[in-house]
Design a protein around this motif. Structure first.
Motif, short mmCIF file in Angstrom:
data_model
loop_
_atom_site.label_atom_id
_atom_site.label_comp_id
_atom_site.label_asym_id
_atom_site.label_seq_id
_atom_site.Cartn_x
_atom_site.Cartn_y
_atom_site.Cartn_z
N PRO A 330 -1.54 -39.16 31.37
CA PRO A 330 -0.88 -38.93 30.09
C PRO A 330 -1.42 -37.68 29.39
N SER A 331 -2.72 -37.41 29.57
CA SER A 331 -3.23 -36.25 28.86
C SER A 331 -2.63 -34.96 29.42
N VAL A 334 0.85 -34.75 27.80
CA VAL A 334 0.77 -34.28 26.42
C VAL A 334 0.56 -32.77 26.41
N LEU A 351 -2.94 -48.66 18.15
CA LEU A 351 -4.13 -49.50 18.25
C LEU A 351 -4.14 -50.38 17.01
N GLU A 354 -7.11 -50.57 14.57
CA GLU A 354 -7.53 -49.34 13.91
C GLU A 354 -6.60 -49.03 12.74
N LEU A 362 -4.82 -39.67 16.31
CA LEU A 362 -5.38 -39.82 17.66
C LEU A 362 -4.99 -38.70 18.63
N GLY A 372 -16.19 -29.80 17.47
CA GLY A 372 -16.33 -31.23 17.70
C GLY A 372 -16.37 -32.07 16.44
N PHE A 373 -16.58 -31.41 15.29
CA PHE A 373 -16.63 -32.18 14.05
C PHE A 373 -15.24 -32.28 13.45
N LEU A 374 -14.85 -33.52 13.12
CA LEU A 374 -13.52 -33.74 12.57
C LEU A 374 -13.47 -33.30 11.12
N TRP A 417 2.81 -38.46 17.14
CA TRP A 417 3.18 -37.35 18.03
C TRP A 417 3.71 -36.15 17.26
N ILE B 190 -23.58 -40.00 12.79
CA ILE B 190 -22.72 -38.84 12.55
C ILE B 190 -21.77 -38.65 13.72
N TYR B 194 -18.10 -38.70 12.49
CA TYR B 194 -17.55 -37.38 12.15
C TYR B 194 -17.18 -36.50 13.33
N THR B 195 -17.41 -36.94 14.56
CA THR B 195 -17.04 -36.04 15.65
C THR B 195 -15.87 -36.59 16.45
N ARG B 196 -15.19 -35.66 17.09
CA ARG B 196 -14.03 -35.99 17.90
C ARG B 196 -14.42 -36.94 19.03
N TRP B 197 -15.57 -36.65 19.68
CA TRP B 197 -15.93 -37.47 20.85
C TRP B 197 -16.27 -38.90 20.45
N ARG B 199 -15.01 -40.47 17.88
CA ARG B 199 -13.74 -41.11 17.58
C ARG B 199 -13.04 -41.51 18.86
N ILE B 202 -14.50 -44.70 20.12
CA ILE B 202 -14.08 -45.87 19.34
C ILE B 202 -12.65 -46.24 19.70
N MET B 203 -11.79 -45.25 19.80
CA MET B 203 -10.38 -45.54 20.08
C MET B 203 -10.22 -46.09 21.51
N GLY B 206 -11.10 -49.58 21.42
CA GLY B 206 -10.13 -50.38 20.65
C GLY B 206 -9.00 -50.87 21.53
N ASN B 207 -8.49 -50.01 22.39
CA ASN B 207 -7.42 -50.39 23.30
C ASN B 207 -7.28 -49.27 24.31
N ALA B 211 -4.97 -45.89 24.04
CA ALA B 211 -5.66 -44.61 23.91
C ALA B 211 -5.24 -43.66 25.02
N GLY B 215 -2.88 -39.80 25.14
CA GLY B 215 -3.33 -38.55 25.71
C GLY B 215 -4.83 -38.41 25.85
N LYS B 217 -8.45 -38.76 27.57
CA LYS B 217 -8.94 -38.90 28.94
C LYS B 217 -9.95 -40.05 28.94
N ARG B 274 -17.77 -55.10 14.70
CA ARG B 274 -17.72 -54.31 15.93
C ARG B 274 -19.03 -53.55 16.05
#
Lengths: 507, 328
Positions: A330-331, A334, A351, A354, A362, A372-374, A417, B190, B194-197, B199, B202-203, B206-207, B211, B215, B217, B274
């Motif tokens: 899937p990635s 996308v 999810l 969530e 997501l 890497g920081f959101l 999306w 943190i 706060y980071t993409r990885w 998150r 966690i996702m 979650g499922n 996930a 998209g 990996k 969790r």
């Protein structure tokens, strides 16, 4: 009225059933005679399976009664209904069989599992008895074979052998032919006729109309939880059955937004995957909504998953916006610009544990993060935009999606999306379990996406939706696209005819 | 009244409980609530906390890593032998065990993500293997400075002074391992918040399928989680070696249960329900306080396990009653 000879009857009288206040069956009467094959027909959601589940004891009825041979029953469990001589062969044969046991053990499973049974097994006589039952239906497999080594059609026949061994009086066959080849289907019909001859009443559920006229004696059609008609076969024709299944006043308003149709954005050539996708070619243009209609099991969901890289393709090429798309995962899809809104919304689309915020961000985590920081601010901004845009009704941005209604969950599954650069949107049954209001919202969202120049693939078994929404309708049957209609060219009858006729009609 | 009280209990119950336990021990013993004792408690939980952070990470992706205890043992003896047997410089002594931990994580990931063995079974097997490796490697002996070797000579090296400071030294009056632990807790928090990885982990937990269909990996994410789990366990092992000043056989065996207990007590902190880093930290604190306090009260060492187990059951009960009610 005609069959008061020596035959017995199964009568379901004024059966009603509601789920969470929504009626699924309304005062349904249903009658089956022993020694007949009775087709039970209806579109998806018409109430066939609910009725059969009540008959087989899987559900309890709210009102009404079931009479077998002048005895009245209430079935609280499948074993009650089996005791009355009613057996069911479900579509998912594997759930009723123990794969690692022998054919004999599976045939006599209920007897062996009974607490009153003998303590010691005589293997020799068990296999002998099994052989006798198998020969009754002309099946030549060894009773010692393990069920897991059998083909799907053989497993079905083992289940039929089981109900013969149980001395069934009435038998429900729930879409038994859906996964079978033509040969296997004919073999099954032969066996059904044998059952009929030995005085068993067979209830046959199917979506394929030609089959009905092949083997059945009587036909009952259901629609919207009600029984529409019960007729002898000779008094009916295919067109009449289709009309009865669809009803007359089925027209519904669809907000169809005008969109400019441009160059091809999705080109699929010779796509094959397993048994369910067997050679699909299609082109979707920018701004175009292409509906793919087909009955349950036609391979629509499988097609959408292969296009999205969720399942591997065996063969074929896919191009998105002129560039070949790599679809190993899937990635990848996308990356190539494809988005999927899957059928199983709560399991695959969102999810549920969530928040709305985290679901919406997501697929775009990368674009809203730096090193890497959101960026929490950007994430919230984008989510709030989508919530406003799509009219997602949620108490707050951090609400868990589990607590949203079906329609709003679907909007989240779509909304996530919209922040991506996707060119192609695949919608798999997006209106399933969605209320009327949210449905037209979803149609409007899809129309807007088309206006923005996206290519839309809309996979559905709701014929009315395809007719109302699509610029082009492709009909899928047994893993292939068998027919294509432009907007306004087809009626519901046409669609249903091609979707259920099967490929033998086209040779 | 009741509607408000219940969520409040769930949310702050664990913290209040920790407070009450501290209060209880403070009243029982005047030595309990002193700076030196409190830092002592933190120092005593620093190793377990590192391991527990690893366990939290694997649980976050909906996996489980039973091999962390064995990884601690392996890392401890590898660290010690690098100094005692091979006289390696400090950098090598620190890096090699971490690489070893990462390799154990990769092995776990290979079995779980690629070959698809259920996580509990795969990591149980790896725990067995790694446990065997570390005893084979040392031939069953604990490692200490100038230890006698089997050929009758003595080992050439000693435990490096600088190395020992990592586990025993103090910086500005705070034990260095405590500083390391706090940095790790804050860093991991943190990471998840706060980071993409973080998150993505966690996702994925979650499922996984949802996930994946969004998209992500997910295989890569899960692999990284197990590698991280192995790395944190190996850091725990390094700290253990420098704290004790030797490489003890089976040092990590009790770490598995203690870290898992900390993580699951952490479920109930702030009613998270969790795995979460802050909860894990407080879980470790609670366990540390209990052991320390009971030791002061001369409770027999093994009896503390009963109490710790009881507290774990209590925390789990509260968490799952709460979760199930929320579902209904």
């Amino acid at each position: 009225m005609t069959a008061i000879l020596k035959t017995s009857e199964l009568n379901m009288r004024s059966i009603s059933k509601s789920f969470a206040g929504v009626p699924a069956l309304k005062n349904v009467d249903f009658n089956v005679r022993s020694g007949e094959i009775h087709a039970l027909l209806g579109a998806n959601g018409a109430g066939k399976s609910t009725l059969m589940k009540i008959l087989s004891g899987a559900f309890e009825t709210d009102t009404g009664s079931i009479e077998v041979e002048s005895g009245s029953y209430t079935f609280n469990s499948p074993s009650d209904s089996k005791r009355a001589g009613i057996h069911c062969v479900y579509q998912e044969v594997d759930t009723s069989l123990v794969a690692h046991l022998s054919v004999s053990e599976n045939i006599f499973l209920d007897k062996l599992a009974a607490s009153k049974g003998k303590a010691w097994l005589k293997w020799g006589s068990l296999h002998e008895e099994a052989k006798a039952v198998l020969s009754q239906i002309g099946l030549t497999i060894s009773p010692r074979a393990l069920v897991r080594d059998l083909t799907l059609s053989e497993k079905q026949l083992v289940l039929i052998a089981r109900l013969l061994a149980e001395k069934a009086k009435f038998v429900i066959l729930d879409e038994p032919t859906a996964p079978l080849s033509i040969e296997e289907t004919h073999k099954l019909f032969g066996i059904m006729k044998g059952l009929k001859k030995s005085g068993i009443g067979v209830i046959f559920i199917t979506h394929r109309l030609p089959e009905v006229f092949d083997v059945c004696d009587r036909i009952t059609v259901m629609r919207d939880g009600e029984r529409v008609l019960t007729e002898e076969k000779q008094n009916m024709d295919a067109a009449g059955v289709v009309r009865a299944m669809l009803g007359r006043s089925f027209e519904e308003e669809f907000p169809k937004l005008a969109a400019v149709i441009g160059e091809p954005v999705l080109t699929v050539k010779g796509l094959e995957a397993g048994r369910r996708v067997r050679g699909v070619d299609m082109v979707v243009r920018r701004g175009e909504i292409v509906a793919i209609v087909g009955l349950v099991g036609a391979g629509k969901t499988e097609l959408s998953r292969v296009l999205f890289g969720a399942d591997p393709a065996d063969r074929g090429t896919v191009e998105v916006a002129g560039k070949p798309a790599k679809l190993n995962s899937p990635s990848d899809a996308v990356q190539s610009g494809i988005a999927l809104i899957p059928e199983e919304r709560r399991k695959e689309g969102i999810l549920v544990k969530e928040s709305v915020l985290h679901n919406l961000s997501l697929p775009i985590l990368k674009s809203i993060s730096r090193l890497g920081f959101l960026s929490g601010k950007l994430e919230r901004e984008l989510a709030n935009n989508q919530i406003a845009n799509l009219g997602i009704k949620t108490s707050s941005i951090s609400q868990l999606t589990a607590f949203l209604s079906g329609g709003n969950q679907q909007k989240v599954a779509i909304g996530k999306w919209l922040g991506t650069e996707a060119d192609v949107f695949l919608f798999d049954e997006p209106t399933k379990g969605v209320d009327v209001g949210a449905k037209s919202d979803i149609f409007r969202i899809i129309g807007k996406l088309a206006q923005e120049g996206k290519g839309i693939v809309y996979l559905t078994c709701e014929l009315a939706e395809a007719l109302g929404l699509a610029d082009r309708i492709l009909i899928m049957c047994d893993g292939r696209i068998v027919k294509s209609f432009n907007r306004g060219e087809a009626s519901q009858e046409d669609l249903l005819y091609y979707a259920s006729a099967g490929r033998e009609e086209f040779v | 009244m009741k509607n408000k009280l219940m969520p409040f209990t769930f949310k702050y119950g664990a913290l209040i409980f920790i407070g009450l336990v501290i209060l209880f021990f403070s009243m029982k013993s005047e030595y309990f609530f002193t700076y030196s004792n409190l830092t002592d408690i933190l120092r005593s939980i620093s190793i377990v906390t590192f391991v527990a952070i690893g366990v939290t990470i694997s649980l976050t992706v909906d996996g489980f890593d039973l091999s962390v205890g064995a990884t601690v043992s392996l890392s401890t003896v590898v660290t010690a032998t690098l100094m005692v047997w091979y006289e390696m410089p400090l950098a090598v002594v620190l890096i090699v065990p971490i690489v070893v931990g990462a390799l154990v994580g990769l092995l776990n990931a290979l079995l779980i993500v690629k070959i698809r063995i259920p996580d509990l079974l795969a990591t149980l097997a790896v725990m067995y293997i790694v446990g065997g490796i570390h005893k084979t490697y040392t031939k069953g002996y604990s490692i200490y400075s100038n230890m006698p070797l089997q050929d009758g000579t003595t080992a050439p090296g000693v435990m490096n002074k600088d190395f020992l400071w990592i586990g025993q030294g103090k910086l500005l009056g705070v034990p260095f391992p405590v500083i390391l632990m706090l940095l790790a807790v804050i860093g991991a928090h943190i990471f998840f918040k706060y980071t993409r990885w973080g998150r993505q982990m966690i996702m994925t937990g979650g499922n996984e399928e949802a996930a994946r269909l969004s998209g992500l990996k997910v295989k890569r994410v899960r692999t990284l989680a197990y590698v991280a789990s192995g790395v944190f366990a190996s850091i725990g092992g390094i700290l253990f070696a420098s704290r004790i000043g030797s490489g003890q056989i089976d040092a990590g065996a009790p770490m598995l249960m203690e870290s898992v207990a900390a993580v699951f007590v952490g479920y109930s902190v702030f009613a998270a329900g969790r795995p979460n880093i802050i909860g894990t930290f407080f879980g470790a604190v609670l366990m540390g306080v209990l052991v320390n306090g009971m030791t002061m009260m001369n409770v027999q060492y093994y009896t503390t396990d009963i109490i710790k187990g009881g507290v774990l059951v209590l925390a789990l009960a509260i968490t799952f009653i709460h979760l199930n009610r929320r579902k209904a």
